[in-house]
Design a protein around this motif. Structure first.
Motif, PDB file in Angstrom:
ATOM      1  N   ALA A 273      10.454  17.434  40.596  1.00 39.45           N
ATOM      2  CA  ALA A 273      11.258  16.310  40.098  1.00 39.45           C
ATOM      3  C   ALA A 273      12.080  16.712  38.885  1.00 39.45           C
ATOM      4  CB  ALA A 273      10.351  15.135  39.757  1.00 39.45           C
ATOM      5  N   ASN A 274      11.524  17.549  38.027  1.00 32.46           N
ATOM      6  CA  ASN A 274      12.258  18.011  36.850  1.00 32.46           C
ATOM      7  C   ASN A 274      13.481  18.823  37.237  1.00 32.46           C
ATOM      8  OD1 ASN A 274      10.538  16.805  34.990  1.00 32.46           O
ATOM      9  ND2 ASN A 274       9.188  18.601  34.861  1.00 32.46           N
ATOM     10  N   GLN A 275      13.463  19.339  38.460  1.00 40.46           N
ATOM     11  CA  GLN A 275      14.591  20.143  38.936  1.00 40.46           C
ATOM     12  C   GLN A 275      15.581  19.317  39.756  1.00 40.46           C
ATOM     13  OE1 GLN A 275      12.535  23.199  41.103  1.00 40.46           O
ATOM     14  NE2 GLN A 275      11.770  24.210  39.266  1.00 40.46           N
TER      15      GLN A 275
ATOM     16  N   GLY B 112      15.228  15.654  40.182  1.00 38.26           N
ATOM     17  CA  GLY B 112      15.405  14.301  39.660  1.00 38.26           C
ATOM     18  C   GLY B 112      14.735  13.172  40.418  1.00 38.26           C
ATOM     19  N   SER B 113      13.855  13.476  41.389  1.00 35.92           N
ATOM     20  CA  SER B 113      13.179  12.418  42.146  1.00 35.92           C
ATOM     21  C   SER B 113      11.714  12.337  41.688  1.00 35.92           C
ATOM     22  CB  SER B 113      13.258  12.707  43.647  1.00 35.92           C
ATOM     23  OG  SER B 113      12.583  11.720  44.380  1.00 35.92           O
ATOM     24  N   TYR B 114      11.410  11.375  40.805  1.00 38.79           N
ATOM     25  CA  TYR B 114      10.090  11.308  40.169  1.00 38.79           C
ATOM     26  C   TYR B 114       9.097  10.384  40.882  1.00 38.79           C
ATOM     27  CZ  TYR B 114      11.973  13.933  36.263  1.00 38.79           C
ATOM     28  OH  TYR B 114      12.517  14.929  35.484  1.00 38.79           O
TER      29      TYR B 114
ATOM     30  N   ASN C  16      10.404  10.191  32.503  1.00 38.67           N
ATOM     31  CA  ASN C  16      11.541  10.989  32.974  1.00 38.67           C
ATOM     32  C   ASN C  16      12.289  10.303  34.110  1.00 38.67           C
ATOM     33  OD1 ASN C  16      11.749  13.746  31.576  1.00 38.67           O
ATOM     34  ND2 ASN C  16       9.552  13.510  31.899  1.00 38.67           N
ATOM     35  N   ARG C  17      11.564   9.508  34.894  1.00 40.45           N
ATOM     36  CA  ARG C  17      12.240   8.725  35.931  1.00 40.45           C
ATOM     37  C   ARG C  17      13.195   7.724  35.286  1.00 40.45           C
ATOM     38  NH1 ARG C  17      10.022   4.070  40.037  1.00 40.45           N
ATOM     39  NH2 ARG C  17      11.624   4.367  41.651  1.00 40.45           N
TER      40      ARG C  17
ATOM     41  N   LEU D 176      14.686   8.001  32.393  1.00 39.94           N
ATOM     42  CA  LEU D 176      15.830   8.716  31.826  1.00 39.94           C
ATOM     43  C   LEU D 176      16.851   9.119  32.881  1.00 39.94           C
ATOM     44  CD1 LEU D 176      14.294  11.112  29.130  1.00 39.94           C
ATOM     45  CD2 LEU D 176      15.039   8.742  28.918  1.00 39.94           C
ATOM     46  N   SER D 177      16.366   9.379  34.088  1.00 35.75           N
ATOM     47  CA  SER D 177      17.280   9.840  35.149  1.00 35.75           C
ATOM     48  C   SER D 177      17.808   8.692  36.009  1.00 35.75           C
ATOM     49  CB  SER D 177      16.565  10.855  36.044  1.00 35.75           C
ATOM     50  OG  SER D 177      15.479  10.250  36.721  1.00 35.75           O
ATOM     51  N   SER D 178      17.492   7.461  35.631  1.00 32.32           N
ATOM     52  CA  SER D 178      17.877   6.299  36.435  1.00 32.32           C
ATOM     53  C   SER D 178      19.269   5.791  36.063  1.00 32.32           C
ATOM     54  CB  SER D 178      16.870   5.156  36.233  1.00 32.32           C
ATOM     55  OG  SER D 178      15.587   5.536  36.654  1.00 32.32           O
TER      56      SER D 178
ATOM     57  N   VAL E 299      17.044   1.309  33.561  1.00 31.84           N
ATOM     58  CA  VAL E 299      16.395   2.180  32.583  1.00 31.84           C
ATOM     59  C   VAL E 299      15.375   1.412  31.745  1.00 31.84           C
ATOM     60  CG1 VAL E 299      16.732   3.569  30.500  1.00 31.84           C
ATOM     61  CG2 VAL E 299      18.261   3.847  32.456  1.00 31.84           C
TER      62      VAL E 299
END
Length: 264
Positions: free
Chosen positions: A167-169, A171-173, A206-207, A209-211, A216
């Protein structure tokens, strides 16, 4: 004399099944891998012959245990299972049940591999403990059960950690969060449970932050809720410092929404 090389070869190649039984028994009693291998060659010839006869019970136990002593745990587990089924009233049935279960324990691979035999061993050991609660093998069986459970737990927590790494790579947490939640539910007494609680906070933060901007705040609140659940169980946990650092970041980002609400 019965087990001398010349006599052994004559019996092995001959047709005297009683002699084969006697020599196999003598070799078996010597309790060494080399003798077990020689005994096994004789047993393989006479097992079909003695099936249904009075001597079969002793022979079948020796046959199963020979595989066990030779560390052929796949065949040992199978043959001990057959012995249990065929001789449920035998004085040796408890030993057979334990060694059958332990054979599957021995087949369990390292945690990173497919765990089919681990599940089988765990199932067999638990059945044994339930069936023979007063067995002399109960304590050892419980130790083996604990070891297999921890192996499965280690496998599951590493799968969840791998989802987080991916996911860190990409973006799907969500898969990581679900995997940590499943771990918490499936392994309530695990030594890795705190790691799962912390990993869920990390993944949820982190999910967020990437939303997309619209969700968010909601997802930050969810991450904060996971922190609160972590604190409920691990006020002095090994990951407390890391969890507090995440909470600080979560609150810092949530404060922006509080300021915006106040201004409006």
């Amino acid at each position: 004399m019965l087990t001398s090389c010349g006599n052994y070869q004559r019996v092995l190649k001959g047709d005297d099944n009683a002699a084969k039984f006697k020599v196999a028994d003598s070799l078996y009693q010597l309790d060494s891998k080399g003798k077990y291998r020689k005994a096994l060659k004789l047993m393989e010839q006479i097992v079909p012959v003695y099936r249904g006869k009075p001597q079969a019970e002793k022979l079948m136990f020796m046959y199963a245990n020979t595989f066990y002593e030779l560390e052929d745990y796949f065949l040992a587990g199978y043959q001990f299972e057959r012995f249990e089924t065929s001789y449920p009233k035998s004085d040796s049935v408890e030993v057979a049940a334990y060694k059958s279960a332990k054979s599957y324990y021995e087949l369990s691979p390292r945690y990173s591999l497919e765990q089919k035999d681990t599940y089988k061993g765990l199932e067999k050991l638990q059945v044994f403990v339930n069936k023979y609660p007063n067995s002399q093998y109960r304590e050892e069986a419980n130790v083996l059960v604990k070891e297999l459970r921890e192996k499965l737990e280690k496998k599951d927590i590493e799968v969840a950690d791998q989802y987080l790494l991916i996911a860190n790579q990409v973006g799907s947490y969500k898969p990581a969060i679900e995997s940590y939640e499943n771990f918490i539910s499936d392994h309530p007494g695990s030594i890795y449970r705190e790691d799962a609680f912390y990993g869920r906070i990390d993944a949820a933060y982190n999910r967020a932050l990437s939303s997309v901007p619209q969700v968010v705040e909601e997802r930050l609140i969810t991450a904060k809720g996971y922190y609160n659940q972590y604190i409920k169980y691990y006020k002095v946990g090994a990951r407390r410092e890391d969890a507090d650092a995440l909470l600080l970041e979560i609150n810092k980002r949530l404060s922006v929404y509080e300021v915006t609400t106040t201004e409006n």
